[in-house]
Design an enzyme around this catalytic site. Sequence first.
Site, PDB file in Angstrom:
ATOM      1  N   HIS A 178       0.829  -1.207   0.000  1.00 22.87           N
ATOM      2  CA  HIS A 178       0.000   0.000   0.000  1.00 22.87           C
ATOM      3  C   HIS A 178       0.869   1.265   0.000  1.00 22.87           C
ATOM      4  O   HIS A 178       0.432   2.328   0.449  1.00 22.87           O
ATOM      5  CB  HIS A 178      -0.950   0.030   1.207  1.00 22.87           C
ATOM      6  CG  HIS A 178      -1.763  -1.210   1.361  1.00 22.87           C
ATOM      7  ND1 HIS A 178      -2.931  -1.436   0.666  1.00 22.87           N
ATOM      8  CD2 HIS A 178      -1.548  -2.327   2.116  1.00 22.87           C
ATOM      9  CE1 HIS A 178      -3.423  -2.618   1.003  1.00 22.87           C
ATOM     10  NE2 HIS A 178      -2.597  -3.187   1.872  1.00 22.87           N
ATOM     11  N   SER A 299      13.779  21.997 -15.925  1.00 22.81           N
ATOM     12  CA  SER A 299      12.586  22.838 -15.957  1.00 22.81           C
ATOM     13  C   SER A 299      12.915  24.156 -16.637  1.00 22.81           C
ATOM     14  O   SER A 299      14.033  24.658 -16.534  1.00 22.81           O
ATOM     15  CB  SER A 299      12.094  23.099 -14.533  1.00 22.81           C
ATOM     16  OG  SER A 299      11.167  24.159 -14.503  1.00 22.81           O
ATOM     17  N   LYS A 305      15.533  21.747 -10.718  1.00 25.31           N
ATOM     18  CA  LYS A 305      14.809  20.490 -10.939  1.00 25.31           C
ATOM     19  C   LYS A 305      15.520  19.545 -11.896  1.00 25.31           C
ATOM     20  O   LYS A 305      16.152  19.960 -12.854  1.00 25.31           O
ATOM     21  CB  LYS A 305      13.403  20.781 -11.469  1.00 25.31           C
ATOM     22  CG  LYS A 305      12.479  21.417 -10.444  1.00 25.31           C
ATOM     23  CD  LYS A 305      11.046  21.354 -10.890  1.00 25.31           C
ATOM     24  CE  LYS A 305      10.537  19.932 -10.847  1.00 25.31           C
ATOM     25  NZ  LYS A 305       9.199  19.810 -11.437  1.00 25.31           N
ATOM     26  N   GLU A 312       8.723   8.651 -16.888  1.00 27.07           N
ATOM     27  CA  GLU A 312       7.340   9.106 -17.020  1.00 27.07           C
ATOM     28  C   GLU A 312       6.778   8.780 -18.404  1.00 27.07           C
ATOM     29  O   GLU A 312       5.607   8.406 -18.544  1.00 27.07           O
ATOM     30  CB  GLU A 312       7.258  10.611 -16.747  1.00 27.07           C
ATOM     31  CG  GLU A 312       7.547  10.956 -15.275  1.00 27.07           C
ATOM     32  CD  GLU A 312       7.626  12.447 -15.031  1.00 27.07           C
ATOM     33  OE1 GLU A 312       7.364  13.228 -15.970  1.00 27.07           O
ATOM     34  OE2 GLU A 312       7.970  12.844 -13.896  1.00 27.07           O
ATOM     35  N   LYS A 347      -2.384  -3.097 -39.315  1.00 27.20           N
ATOM     36  CA  LYS A 347      -0.938  -2.848 -39.314  1.00 27.20           C
ATOM     37  C   LYS A 347      -0.513  -1.646 -38.495  1.00 27.20           C
ATOM     38  O   LYS A 347       0.448  -1.719 -37.728  1.00 27.20           O
ATOM     39  CB  LYS A 347      -0.426  -2.732 -40.747  1.00 27.20           C
ATOM     40  CG  LYS A 347      -0.484  -4.062 -41.475  1.00 27.20           C
ATOM     41  CD  LYS A 347      -0.326  -3.918 -42.962  1.00 27.20           C
ATOM     42  CE  LYS A 347      -0.961  -5.079 -43.672  1.00 27.20           C
ATOM     43  NZ  LYS A 347      -2.430  -5.143 -43.497  1.00 27.20           N
TER      44      LYS A 347
END
Length: 469
Positions: A178, A299, A305, A312, A347
């Site tokens: 979890h 970023s 960042k 992703e 295809k």
Amino acid sequence: MKKKASKKTTAKPAAQKASKQASNKMWGGHFDYGPSEIMVKINASIDFDKKLYKQDIAGSLAHCRMLGKQKIIKQPEAEKIIEGLKKIEQEIESGKFVFRQDLEDIHMNIENRLKEIIGDVAGKLHTGRSRNDQVALDFRLYVRDTITVVLKELGALRIALSKKALENTNTIMPGFTHLQVAQPITFAHHLNAYVEMILRDITRFEDCFERLNECPLGAAALAGTSYPIDRHMVAKELGFKAPTRNSLDTVSDRDFALEFMSCCNILAIHLSRFSEEIVIWCSQPFSFVKLSDKFTTGSSIMPQKRNPDAAELVRAKTGRILGDLTTLSVVMKGLPLAYSKDMQEDKEPTFDAAENIILCIKAVTGMVGDMQVNKDNMRKLAASGYSTATDIADWLVQNLGMAFRDAHHVTGRCVKIAEAKKCRLDELSLKDLQSIEKRITKDIFGVLSVENSVKSRRSFGGTSPEAKK
């Protein structure tokens, strides 16, 4: 007053004339006029099935050799056709070949060019076959070739995962359920879980290869052919284990593409799950791993960042591959036997799934090799969340003879005390533990470290480095 008689003309409108002149070469004997512009556009598949040129030429070469051997066409004619086909392959690969939409598909584009090169004898190549079995052959060959590439790339991914696991045999990390800290495990154990998934994927693709490896050529339009062809010869030359057994099924079957995309879909789910974990591991609250500039982006306004965009995008492409599988499933679900033009739509989704699954495998393989592991952060979080609580329960069962349910209850009370004191379980005093169960001894502290917890899981397939796998 008499009206002037209108002048009758026997001339047909220019557009009608042009249309008649453009009457399709394949069935022009029965049709007076060529198709409308929109019909040409919706009917043509050359924009995407030109990808099948290698498979189409390989099938035509094998078919031609068989026609010559069976004396269905003369040997000099067969040799001339073979020479022309090889020249066309060179033209396509050098970029000199001009693909024409008015010729609909890869089969007619090649046949038309063959006629330009060697003359009318080119028409003899189509003896004993139809575009129905021809496209079934090309498509099977393409999927078979793609599976070979997928298996190669999966082998590389398996090696990358196993290598990274060997480097982290004793690296402690939290195991989650979890997404909550559950029990400590090794990073190697976590990576090897994905090795198991990849091994299952490999066997699925191998099974798919085995089932599709039958040659469709010779089924003709749907009923076979009256020519004395040798289907076994063609199958052997093209590397198939045998010819298909029912001509009607042969031209209408797309199970092999559906199965291939089903395998791609399951594999994509596995890659997506791993990519999701990479995204989590790269986030600052976790900081379990770091990816280099090779597999991250920055970023436009936040210079600090480092985004795990490769992971992703792999995660996102899973939906695309599932969409491809759904597309073909819906196309096939209501088709009567045998061939219907709907099947021209088989295809593009297959090509898309094939290209994207290979790209995803390569991306994940690259990320596995690239990731730097932050062992300290992994161990720190592994020790949080009372992850060794189950070890207390197991100790109570093994040393005090408690029923596990009773031991579970006692352990829960121990956790409650630790929460109140805001400390780890191994930081509780013996007095604290004995206030709940007086028979507890200091030996219990031997199982409360994350290292000892991991070492104790020696059951077959367990996380302990000493466990049998």
